[in-house]
Design an enzyme around this catalytic site. Sequence first.
Site, PDB file in Angstrom:
ATOM      1  N   CYS A 382       0.834  -1.202   0.000  1.00 30.41           N
ATOM      2  CA  CYS A 382       0.000   0.000   0.000  1.00 30.41           C
ATOM      3  C   CYS A 382       0.871   1.254   0.000  1.00 30.41           C
ATOM      4  O   CYS A 382       1.480   1.564  -1.016  1.00 30.41           O
ATOM      5  CB  CYS A 382      -1.001  -0.054   1.152  1.00 30.41           C
ATOM      6  SG  CYS A 382      -2.482   0.900   0.775  1.00 30.41           S
ATOM      7  N   HIS A 508      -3.523  -5.173   0.358  1.00 29.69           N
ATOM      8  CA  HIS A 508      -2.935  -5.736   1.584  1.00 29.69           C
ATOM      9  C   HIS A 508      -2.986  -7.268   1.565  1.00 29.69           C
ATOM     10  O   HIS A 508      -3.960  -7.847   2.058  1.00 29.69           O
ATOM     11  CB  HIS A 508      -3.719  -5.248   2.807  1.00 29.69           C
ATOM     12  CG  HIS A 508      -3.570  -3.791   3.073  1.00 29.69           C
ATOM     13  ND1 HIS A 508      -2.703  -3.291   4.016  1.00 29.69           N
ATOM     14  CD2 HIS A 508      -4.172  -2.722   2.503  1.00 29.69           C
ATOM     15  CE1 HIS A 508      -2.784  -1.972   4.025  1.00 29.69           C
ATOM     16  NE2 HIS A 508      -3.666  -1.603   3.113  1.00 29.69           N
ATOM     17  N   GLU A 510      -1.465  -9.256   3.429  1.00 31.18           N
ATOM     18  CA  GLU A 510      -1.361  -9.812   4.793  1.00 31.18           C
ATOM     19  C   GLU A 510      -2.710 -10.199   5.382  1.00 31.18           C
ATOM     20  O   GLU A 510      -2.798 -11.123   6.188  1.00 31.18           O
ATOM     21  CB  GLU A 510      -0.626  -8.830   5.716  1.00 31.18           C
ATOM     22  CG  GLU A 510      -1.364  -7.540   6.102  1.00 31.18           C
ATOM     23  CD  GLU A 510      -1.202  -6.406   5.084  1.00 31.18           C
ATOM     24  OE1 GLU A 510      -0.890  -6.693   3.917  1.00 31.18           O
ATOM     25  OE2 GLU A 510      -1.419  -5.226   5.453  1.00 31.18           O
TER      26      GLU A 510
HETATM   27  N1  GLN Z   1      -2.100   6.609   2.825  1.00 31.92           N
HETATM   28  C1  GLN Z   1      -2.146   5.851   1.605  1.00 31.92           C
HETATM   29  C2  GLN Z   1      -3.490   5.999   0.907  1.00 31.92           C
HETATM   30  O1  GLN Z   1      -4.473   6.342   1.523  1.00 31.92           O
HETATM   31  C3  GLN Z   1      -1.811   4.394   1.851  1.00 31.92           C
HETATM   32  C4  GLN Z   1      -2.772   3.687   2.742  1.00 31.92           C
HETATM   33  C5  GLN Z   1      -2.256   2.384   3.291  1.00 31.92           C
HETATM   34  O2  GLN Z   1      -1.047   2.133   3.309  1.00 31.92           O
HETATM   35  N2  GLN Z   1      -3.132   1.535   3.776  1.00 31.92           N
HETATM   36  O3  GLN Z   1      -3.588   5.758  -0.260  1.00 31.92           O
END
Ligand code: GLN
Length: 544
Positions: A382, A508, A510
Site C-alpha cells: 500500500c 494488503h 497480509e
Molecule cells: N495513505 C495511503 C493511501 O491512503 C496508503 C494507505 C495504506 O497504506 N493503507 O492511499
Amino acid sequence: MTTKYIFVTGGVTSSLGKGIIAASLAKLLQAQGYRTTIQKLDPYINVDPGTLNPYEHGECYVTDDGAETDLDLGHYERFLNVPTSQANNVTTGRIYQSVIEKERRGEFLGKTVQVIPHITDEIKERVQKLGNSGDYDIVITEIGGTVGDIESLPYVEAVRQLKWDLGEHNAISIHLTLIPYLSAAGELKTKPTQHSVKTLMESGVMADILVCRTEHELPRELRAKLAKFCNVREEAVIQSIDASTIYDVPNLMLDEGLDTVVLKKLNLESSVPDLTQWNAFLKRHKHPKGEVTIGLIGKYVELQDSYKSILEAFIHSGAENEVKVKIESIHSEYLNKENMKFKLEHLDGVLVAPGFGERGVEGKISAVQYVRENNIPFLGICLGMQMAVIEYSRNVLGLKDANSTEMNEKSTHPVIDLMEEQKSITDKGGTMRLGAWNCEVMDDSIASKVYKTKNIKERHRHRYEFNNVYKEQIEAAGMKATGFNPNTGLVEIVELPEHPWFIGVQYHPEYKSTVANPHPLFVAFVKAALNYSNKKKGVSMAQK
Ligand code: GLN
C-alpha cells in the site's frame, strides 16, 4: 441443527487474550465438523475502528466485504481459514447509529427509545444475525472490555436475556480471568477471579466455564476452590497458561478439555478434533531449518499490534519455507541517508509497511532506493508500494519533486494521486477504497509466478493511487505495472524486472494469510530472502 451460542466475557484485566481463546475454541469445534464463526462486540462509540489511530487500538483489519474491523477478526480468519464480514464486528457506535436511524424513520411508533429494550434488542439482533444466516452451527461472541465497565453493561444485559431466551443448552458463557502470582507470597491468587465472577453475576449472568490465564500451573486444590466459590464444575475450570506462540493455544485448550466441556454443556456430540494440518504447520514453525532476517520499515514499529497481520503472515510463510523469519523493526522516521547502510546492509529482505500521513515517508523512500540499488528483495504494501513509485520517479526518471498528493498537494509531479471518486469525500470514516477488488495479473511477471493465476482478488484500504498519467513514462524507464483492476485500469502491482525480487502492491496481502493458506506473496518473498541470504553466504564463503 439450531444454532448454538457461546459468549466470551473477560474479567480482572484487559489484554488476557479473549480473541485467541475464542479463536482456539472455534478451531477445536471446527476440527470436529461444526461450522463455527466468531463475532466481536466492541463497547466503544466509534462506529468502527477505521478512524482509530494504531497507537490506540492496533491494526485495523479489513474484510472481503470492506468492513474496517478489530484486529481480533484477523485471528479468527487466520485460525479458521473462513472469511469474516461486517456482521462479525459490531461496536456501540454502530448499534446506536442504527437505533437512532430507526427512530428518525419513526420505526418505534412513538415509544420512548431506551437502552433497555431498544439498544439491547439491537445487540441481540446483531448476535443472532450470524446464527440466522443458516451458515453456522455455533456462533462464538466475544465481548470486548472487562465486566464491570460502564460501557459493557448493555452487552452483558443482552447476554443475560439471550441466555434466558435461548435456553440452557443453546447458549453458554465462558468467563476469561486472570490468576495472578504474587512472588512475595509465592502464591497464586483466586480472589480477583471470585470478584469478577461476582460482578458478572450481579448482572444476572452465571459463568458456565472459567478460563484462567496464569503464568504457573494451577494446582488441583486451587481449581477445586475456584469451582466451589464461582458456581462452576471443576472440569469447567480451564487453565490457560502462557504459551510461546498463540498457535499453541488450540492444543493447550484441547489438553484442558475446553471443547469437551463446551460441547457437553451445549448437548452436542464431541469427537477427537482433526488437527493434522494445524499440527504439521506447528511442527514446521517450531523446527525451522534456517533463518532469514527481514526489515519491517514503518512508523508504528514499537507496537506489536500495529502490523499484526504482517507479522502473522511472516509466521505462516516462514513455516511454509521451513525457516524462521526474524523481523527487525526499523522506525522510518529515524532512517536517513547516513545510517541507511548500517541499518539495512545485513538484511535479507525489506518490507515497507502501509501507513497514512507524512511522518516518516522520506525515510521509507530512501530505504526503497537503498534496496533497489543493492538488489535486496523488496515488498512494498500500500503506502510502501506508493513510496516505491515515488522513489523511482525521483531517482530514475529525474522528477525531483515527485510525490503523493497526500504528502504534498502542490507537487509538480503527483505520481500518486487521490482517486477521482475520493475528491468530493469529506467524511473520514468508512470512505476509503475498501474490501476485496479484482485484479488482473500480467503474464511474465513476478506476480504471475507467485499467484499462478491471472485473476486474483485482494483487499484494499486506501484513498490514493498510482497516477496513470505517468504510467508510460515510468514503464519506459523500467518499472512495470503488472497488475490492474480490470474495470477501472487502476494499477495494483508494480515490479522491477531488472531487480532480483522487487514488487509493490496497492492492496494488503497480509489480511488473507492464514495457517491453512499462507499468502503466496509472503511465501515467495521469504523464499526470495532465503535465496538472497544463501547467495550472500556463498559469496562470503568464496571470499574466505
Ligand atoms: N495513505 C495511503 C493511501 O491512503 C496508503 C494507505 C495504506 O497504506 N493503507 O492511499
